[in-house]
Design a protein around this motif. Structure first.
Motif: not given
Length: 281
Positions: A237-264
Motif C-alpha cells: 500500500l505504501k511502497y508499490p514501486a521504485g525507491k523510497y526513504m523509510v527512516g534512514d533506510m532505502v526501500q526499493y520495490t521492484s516491478r517484478g518480471l511476471g504477472t499474476n491474475v491479470f496478464w497485462l
C-alpha cells in the motif's frame, strides 16, 4: 490472509492451466529484450568497505513462471542478467503462482544458468508457500542458490564484509525478524531481502539495514504517468514501486518480471534491477 483456501487454490490452478493452453493456442510471442527494462540504482551503504565500492547487485522478483512469463522468457531474462556481469544476484520471491509440477523442471533449468561472480541469494514469497515451500527450497539448493529466509549470508572480501539477510513471507506470517536480528553480527553493513515492501516500516526501525529490496507488487501492473501506481494491495500500500526513504533506510520495490491474475502491464514494464553499492564519503 494467512493461508490460501484449498478450494480457491484449485480454482486458480484450473484458471491458470486454461489460460496457458489459450496462450499457446494463439501463439506465444518470442522473447524480446525490449519488453524488459533494466533499472540502474545507486545506493550509498554507510560503513561499506572500499573493497565493495561499486559492488553490482542484480535483483529479479516475482517470476510467476508458467503464467505470462514462459520458460523462454525466463531464459532470455537470465541472458540479460548474465550480460550485466553482476557481482551477486538476489531473488525476492514468488518463483511460481498456482501450478508447480508443470514448471518445476523449467524453473530449475533456468535458475542453474545464473552466473554471478559470487553468489545468488533468495527469499520466498507467499505464492511459493501456497504451492510448497520445501519443494521450492529443494530447487534453490540444487541450483546453489542460498536461501536467506529468516537467515543471513555474509559476503567477504578479505577481512571486509557485507551481510545479506532475509525474512520469509510477511503476508503468511512466516517472517522472523527477531531470529534474523539474533543471528546477524553487530558489525558490518547489512541489506535485507523481504518479498513484501511495506515491511520496511518494521525493518527500518531496527537501524540495522541500509537497504531493503522487495517485490510482491508487480508495480501495480498499471501505472498512470504523473500519478503512479493506483492499484495497490496488502503489503504494498505504501511502497508499490521504485525507491523510497523509510527512516534512514532505502526501500526499493521492484516491478517484478511476471504477472499474476491479470496478464497485462500498462506503462509498467517488467524489471531487472542493477544496484550499484557505494561507500559513504
Amino acid at each position: 490472509m494467512k493461508e490460501k483456501d484449498p478450494t480457491t487454490l484449485k480454482y486458480m490452478q484450473k484458471v491458470q492451466r486454461g489460460m496457458t493452453r489459450w496462450r499457446y493456442k494463439l501463439g506465444n510471442p518470442e522473447f524480446n529484450h525490449k519488453d524488459f527494462q533494466l533499472e540502474h540504482v545507486e545506493v550509498t551503504i554507510p560503513g561499506l568497505d572500499p573493497s565493495f565500492n561499486n559492488y553490482r547487485l542484480a535483483n529479479i522478483s516475482d517470476i510467476h513462471l508458467g503464467q505470462w512469463l514462459t520458460p523462454e522468457h525466463l531464459d532470455g531474462v537470465i541472458d540479460l542478467l548474465n550480460k550485466e556481469r553482476p557481482d551477486s544476484i538476489t531473488i525476492t520471491g514468488d518463483f511460481v503462482s498456482y501450478i508447480f509440477d508443470d514448471v518445476a523442471q523449467d524453473l530449475e533449468n533456468s535458475l542453474k544458468r545464473l552466473k554471478p561472480k559470487e553468489y545468488t541469494l533468495a527469499v520466498l514469497g507467499n505464492h511459493d508457500h501456497w504451492l510448497g515451500a520445501d519443494r521450492i527450497r529443494e530447487i534453490l539448493s540444487r541450483c546453489e542458490i542460498i536461501d536467506v529466509s529468516n537467515d543471513f549470508h555474509t559476503i567477504y572480501h578479505d577481512e571486509a564484509c557485507l551481510h545479506v539477510a532475509g525474512v520469509d513471507s510477511v503476508m503468511l506470517g512466516k517472517h522472523r525478524l527477531d531470529v534474523v536480528m539474533k543471528k546477524l553480527p553487530e558489525n558490518g553493513p547489512a541489506i535485507l531481502l523481504a518479498h513484501e515492501p511495506d515491511f520496511a516500516d518494521v525493518s527500518s526501525t531496527t537501524g540495522r539495514f541500509s537497504l531493503q529490496i522487495s517485490g510482491h507488487s508487480h508495480g501495480g501492473q498499471f501505472l498512470i504517468p504523473g500519478l503512479g501506481t493506483l492499484i495497490r494491495g496488502p503489503h504494498f500500500l505504501k511502497y508499490p514501486a521504485g525507491k523510497y526513504m523509510v527512516g534512514d533506510m532505502v526501500q526499493y520495490t521492484s516491478r517484478g518480471l511476471g504477472t499474476n491474475v491479470f496478464w497485462l502491464r500498462i506503462n509498467c514494464a517488467p524489471e531487472i534491477t542493477i544496484f550499484k553499492l557505494k561507500c559513504s564519503e
